[in-house]
Design a protein around this motif. Structure first.
Motif, PDB file in Angstrom:
ATOM      1  N   PRO A  57      16.692  45.704 -29.512  1.00 27.44           N
ATOM      2  CA  PRO A  57      17.843  45.029 -28.932  1.00 27.44           C
ATOM      3  C   PRO A  57      18.289  45.642 -27.608  1.00 27.44           C
ATOM      4  N   VAL A  58      19.124  44.876 -26.904  1.00 28.41           N
ATOM      5  CA  VAL A  58      19.790  45.351 -25.698  1.00 28.41           C
ATOM      6  C   VAL A  58      21.286  45.143 -25.881  1.00 28.41           C
ATOM      7  N   THR A  59      22.059  45.669 -24.947  1.00 27.71           N
ATOM      8  CA  THR A  59      23.497  45.437 -24.945  1.00 27.71           C
ATOM      9  C   THR A  59      23.938  45.086 -23.521  1.00 27.71           C
ATOM     10  N   ASP A  60      25.218  44.744 -23.353  1.00 30.35           N
ATOM     11  CA  ASP A  60      25.772  44.380 -22.037  1.00 30.35           C
ATOM     12  C   ASP A  60      25.007  43.217 -21.411  1.00 30.35           C
ATOM     13  N   VAL A  61      24.825  42.154 -22.183  1.00 32.65           N
ATOM     14  CA  VAL A  61      24.026  41.017 -21.721  1.00 32.65           C
ATOM     15  C   VAL A  61      24.645  40.361 -20.491  1.00 32.65           C
ATOM     16  N   ASN A  62      25.965  40.279 -20.429  1.00 30.02           N
ATOM     17  CA  ASN A  62      26.596  39.681 -19.251  1.00 30.02           C
ATOM     18  C   ASN A  62      26.246  40.449 -17.988  1.00 30.02           C
ATOM     19  N   GLU A  63      26.153  41.775 -18.106  1.00 23.64           N
ATOM     20  CA  GLU A  63      25.808  42.591 -16.940  1.00 23.64           C
ATOM     21  C   GLU A  63      24.353  42.381 -16.540  1.00 23.64           C
ATOM     22  N   ILE A  64      23.483  42.179 -17.515  1.00 24.31           N
ATOM     23  CA  ILE A  64      22.087  41.855 -17.218  1.00 24.31           C
ATOM     24  C   ILE A  64      22.024  40.546 -16.427  1.00 24.31           C
ATOM     25  N   ARG A  65      22.790  39.564 -16.862  1.00 29.86           N
ATOM     26  CA  ARG A  65      22.794  38.273 -16.175  1.00 29.86           C
ATOM     27  C   ARG A  65      23.438  38.359 -14.805  1.00 29.86           C
ATOM     28  N   GLN A  66      24.530  39.093 -14.700  1.00 29.98           N
ATOM     29  CA  GLN A  66      25.206  39.240 -13.412  1.00 29.98           C
ATOM     30  C   GLN A  66      24.314  39.903 -12.371  1.00 29.98           C
ATOM     31  N   SER A  68      22.675  44.506 -29.663  1.00 33.14           N
ATOM     32  CA  SER A  68      23.254  45.523 -30.535  1.00 33.14           C
ATOM     33  C   SER A  68      24.325  46.273 -29.759  1.00 33.14           C
ATOM     34  N   SER A  69      25.423  46.601 -30.439  1.00 30.92           N
ATOM     35  CA  SER A  69      26.475  47.409 -29.818  1.00 30.92           C
ATOM     36  C   SER A  69      26.234  48.904 -29.995  1.00 30.92           C
ATOM     37  N   ILE A  70      25.266  49.269 -30.831  1.00 27.74           N
ATOM     38  CA  ILE A  70      24.961  50.685 -31.075  1.00 27.74           C
ATOM     39  C   ILE A  70      23.899  51.123 -30.073  1.00 27.74           C
ATOM     40  N   THR A  71      24.190  52.136 -29.306  1.00 28.86           N
ATOM     41  CA  THR A  71      23.292  52.517 -28.224  1.00 28.86           C
ATOM     42  C   THR A  71      22.554  53.823 -28.506  1.00 28.86           C
ATOM     43  N   THR A  72      21.466  53.986 -27.781  1.00 31.60           N
ATOM     44  CA  THR A  72      20.747  55.262 -27.799  1.00 31.60           C
ATOM     45  C   THR A  72      21.575  56.318 -27.064  1.00 31.60           C
ATOM     46  N   LYS A  73      21.168  57.565 -27.206  1.00 32.06           N
ATOM     47  CA  LYS A  73      21.850  58.684 -26.549  1.00 32.06           C
ATOM     48  C   LYS A  73      20.815  59.527 -25.789  1.00 32.06           C
ATOM     49  N   LEU A  74      21.299  60.515 -25.071  1.00 30.46           N
ATOM     50  CA  LEU A  74      20.417  61.432 -24.345  1.00 30.46           C
ATOM     51  C   LEU A  74      20.244  62.707 -25.170  1.00 30.46           C
ATOM     52  N   TYR A  75      19.305  62.646 -26.109  1.00 28.97           N
ATOM     53  CA  TYR A  75      19.061  63.768 -27.004  1.00 28.97           C
ATOM     54  C   TYR A  75      17.868  64.644 -26.587  1.00 28.97           C
ATOM     55  N   ALA A  76      17.089  64.163 -25.610  1.00 28.93           N
ATOM     56  CA  ALA A  76      15.906  64.911 -25.155  1.00 28.93           C
ATOM     57  C   ALA A  76      14.973  65.251 -26.310  1.00 28.93           C
ATOM     58  N   GLN A  77      14.746  64.273 -27.190  1.00 25.10           N
ATOM     59  CA  GLN A  77      13.890  64.498 -28.343  1.00 25.10           C
ATOM     60  C   GLN A  77      12.413  64.337 -27.983  1.00 25.10           C
ATOM     61  N   SER A  78      12.049  63.136 -27.528  1.00 26.40           N
ATOM     62  CA  SER A  78      10.649  62.872 -27.209  1.00 26.40           C
ATOM     63  C   SER A  78      10.537  61.541 -26.493  1.00 26.40           C
ATOM     64  N   GLY A  79       9.354  61.290 -25.951  1.00 26.27           N
ATOM     65  CA  GLY A  79       9.062  60.026 -25.285  1.00 26.27           C
ATOM     66  C   GLY A  79       7.744  60.120 -24.564  1.00 26.27           C
ATOM     67  N   ASP A 127      12.384  50.930 -34.209  1.00 24.00           N
ATOM     68  CA  ASP A 127      13.837  50.874 -34.331  1.00 24.00           C
ATOM     69  C   ASP A 127      14.380  49.537 -33.835  1.00 24.00           C
ATOM     70  N   ASN A 128      15.206  48.880 -34.644  1.00 26.39           N
ATOM     71  CA  ASN A 128      15.820  47.619 -34.243  1.00 26.39           C
ATOM     72  C   ASN A 128      17.341  47.707 -34.349  1.00 26.39           C
ATOM     73  N   ARG A 129      17.862  48.924 -34.308  1.00 33.16           N
ATOM     74  CA  ARG A 129      19.301  49.161 -34.474  1.00 33.16           C
ATOM     75  C   ARG A 129      19.978  49.604 -33.179  1.00 33.16           C
ATOM     76  N   ALA A 147      13.629  56.610 -31.754  1.00 28.98           N
ATOM     77  CA  ALA A 147      14.556  55.567 -32.194  1.00 28.98           C
ATOM     78  C   ALA A 147      15.910  55.608 -31.503  1.00 28.98           C
ATOM     79  N   ASN A 148      16.526  56.763 -31.381  1.00 31.58           N
ATOM     80  CA  ASN A 148      17.884  56.821 -30.857  1.00 31.58           C
ATOM     81  C   ASN A 148      18.005  57.623 -29.571  1.00 31.58           C
TER      82      ASN A 148
END
Length: 221
Positions: free
Chosen positions: A115-124, A135-146, A88-90, A62-63
């Protein structure tokens, strides 16, 4: 149990099939198929984009976006990255830095079941992107799983690495490679027939007469 899974990239679908699919509208496929469509809330950042390519899959906790950062620069020009957010949708796993990495790498597009963030940068960066909003809340680099290149769930649809993906202003569809060509051919035939129908409308024929709807109504009056 391993925290991370990294499988090789799947075999790419042929470029000729990608080119054919990119002439198809997802809404045309919606006239004769149902189960291949991801949730309609996963929509385009830029509705002018239509892309097709090979599904490369990623499942994130999720995060935690550690594995996304690890694999983002390894994709090919024919690939579309589909990210399962484990419900996760947060948290936004995709933002400006990831967009720049994707654009520099040069793969086809991204689809995030979240969700995503920085939409203007995606478009640019002119990078084709589909997501569940912002969403303004972002994931972090926690090295949990994937997990990279495993079966995932995107908008209620199971996606396997190597599937064919088509995304446009109306939505995203996922096709098994064995049926993708047949689906594309049927859709293109329907689109050609629609052009003929429009010409008949312009010539003055009523829509109900062309489609038979008016005759059906008359029978039941």
């Amino acid at each position: 149990m391993k925290d991370f899974v990294k499988n090789p990239l799947p075999q790419s679908i042929p470029q000729s099939l990608i080119d054919k699919l990119e002439k198809v509208e997802t809404a045309t496929v919606g006239h004769f198929m149902h189960s291949v469509f991801v949730d309609r809330d996963i929509s385009a950042t830029d509705a002018s984009k239509r892309v097709a390519g090979t599904a490369v899959t990623l499942r994130l906790a999720a995060n935690d976006s550690t594995l996304l950062h690890d694999v983002i620069s390894t994709l090919r020009p024919t690939d579309i990255l589909l990210i399962d957010r484990s419900g996760d949708n947060r948290h936004a796993c995709w933002g400006g830095v990831v967009t720049n990495a994707a654009a520099i790498c040069g793969f086809k597009a991204g689809v995030v079941d979240g969700p995503v963030t920085d939409v203007n940068e995606i478009r640019q960066n002119d990078f084709p992107m589909w997501s569940r909003g912002r969403s303004s809340i972002t994931t972090k680099l926690y090295a949990q799983s994937g997990a990279f290149n495993v079966p995932v769930s995107i908008g209620g649809v199971t996606v396997n690495p190597g599937d064919a993906v088509l995304a446009d202003e109306s939505g995203v569809i996922v096709l098994a490679p064995a049926i993708a060509e047949e689906v594309a051919d049927r859709a293109l035939d329907m689109q050609a027939a629609e052009l003929t129908l429009i010409e008949r409308l312009k010539a003055g024929e009523p829509l109900g007469a062309i489609t038979g709807a008016s005759a059906m109504v008359t029978e039941r009056l």
